[in-house]
Write an enzyme that holds these catalytic residues in place. Structure first.
Site: not given
Lengths: 269, 269
Positions: A94-97, B99
């Site tokens: 879960d890095a949201k890159r 996030d």
């Protein structure tokens, strides 16, 4: 892993639970702090206690980066442990890159090749060429933010873009990208009524659903409106499971919480 | 660092050049591969050769994460080297994070406290509560994506949201967030004509401008439409400077390229 395998694992375990490994040293049992790698020891105990009840684990990279080199090492050890001991588990970084093409390609390499995650979360704001480098990996999945579970989701995601909400434009647009069959989407559980609309756009895609439990979402509602023919849901719980107790019984209590959710899921399936 | 100090550094150096440290082991001079830490050795040489011509350095975290633990160590050594040897340099962690609140707080801690960067880039899609944890840090800056320089920028950023383009909504909305004085914005140079509109919304904010050079943007145009009273621009060049040569003269050639840009900037100032 393929979506067929993921679906089969869900049927076998009667569970579509994803456990978020968001490890905060201030919240874990204090006796672990005396070990050489408290984050990994915590994760290992949680994994050992819950792996038969969950189909996915999701470490949020922020919680590892916050501890610098040591944190990155804990992340490596955690993903390696899961891949070696429980290869049937679907793993999510879960890095949201998301960045321009050549940079996204570097992130994809980091998470899919070096760390060997099955999937990684990405942000859509930079569009097609920021996501396609992730999609190019076969049997790896790119989980793109669509409608998130936080209050800020209403700042932009639900704003009307040329006649429909932005998150719908994001979903529709992404379907035309190359290798879009490797896309999954993040959809927050705090807005169960939205699932009906979302399923009209992506009827069979897997949706990663945060926000059940601690953030207020309801499992029954999410399943009622969001479940597809192949289940198509991964329901995440982080704090509600992993911090069920901060005593020496933390793993046992985490299992109890995971079991409650798994039993509710089994009844729904 | 404060924006006043950054402005003063720009005046002192007659430069608003930011050099992107996007180090790819396939592109650096091959003789460096024999050293213990080729990425750091490359960065050190580039920094030593260009620090008087640049006001900022911007490592893109993807290029370090792609090398795992070793990459993260190279990043730590690079930021420490800049902070110790050239404390007047404005440092940017180009990480494009974002996030939910408690998670963004962990990222902010990682980049502002542990690594001691002056700023970090973030993505806006998750809204206010995904960005405010970064803004809470005093004399640290949060550089939010507004209008990026890649083709995918036209997928969502320029779509019309309630009468205006999404990137304008993003700019306007963010001005109301707590500690919004700590915001800067990413605006791609490939669209110089947009700067006029952007300056109507954020007349004095610093803009980080990628896309000059390799990506086709024009410095004169960007300055004509984008410069504010306090200059308000950080023009990034990555590949055009750092990969000017892949021979043993790489640092010298990087300096030559940086000098060309700095001289053009001095003339404009």
């Amino acid at each position: 892993m393929t979506t067929q395998q993921l679906h089969q694992n869900i049927l076998d375990k009667k569970s579509f639970l994803c456990i978020g490994l968001d490890v905060d040293l201030n919240k874990i049992p204090q006796h672990l702090l005396a070990t050489e790698d408290p984050i990994f020891e915590f994760n290992k105990a949680i994994i050992d206690a819950t792996h038969d009840l969950a189909v996915a684990y999701k470490p949020n990279t922020a919680f590892y980066e916050a501890y610098g080199l040591k944190g990155w090492l804990s992340l490596e050890k955690t993903i390696n442990y899961i891949n070696q001991k429980h290869p049937e588990i679907f793993t999510i970084a879960d890095a949201k890159r998301g960045d321009i093409g050549n940079t996204s390609a570097m992130y994809a390499k980091a998470f899919f090749e070096d760390l060997n995650f099955d999937s990684v979360t990405v942000a859509p704001y930079m569009g097609k060429d920021s996501v396609e480098p992730f999609l190019a990996f076969k049997n790896k999945f790119t989980i793109m933010l669509a409608l998130t579970s936080n209050a800020g989701a209403f700042d932009f995601q639900t704003k009307t873009v040329e006649g429909e909400e932005l998150y719908k434009t994001v979903l529709k647009t992404s379907k035309d990208w190359e290798n879009s069959e490797n896309l999954m989407y993040v959809v927050g559980a705090t807005k169960a009524e939205y699932f009906t609309e979302i399923r009209k756009i992506v009827p069979n895609s897997f949706l990663l659903v945060p926000g059940v439990g601690a953030q207020g979402g309801n499992l029954q509602d999410v399943c009622k409106y969001g479940m597809s023919d192949n289940v198509g849901l991964l329901i995440n719980s982080s704090r509600g499971v992993i911090y069920a107790s901060n005593g020496e019984d933390f793993a046992e209590k985490a299992r109890e919480e995971a079991l409650k959710i798994q039993q509710e899921m089994a009844a729904i399936l």
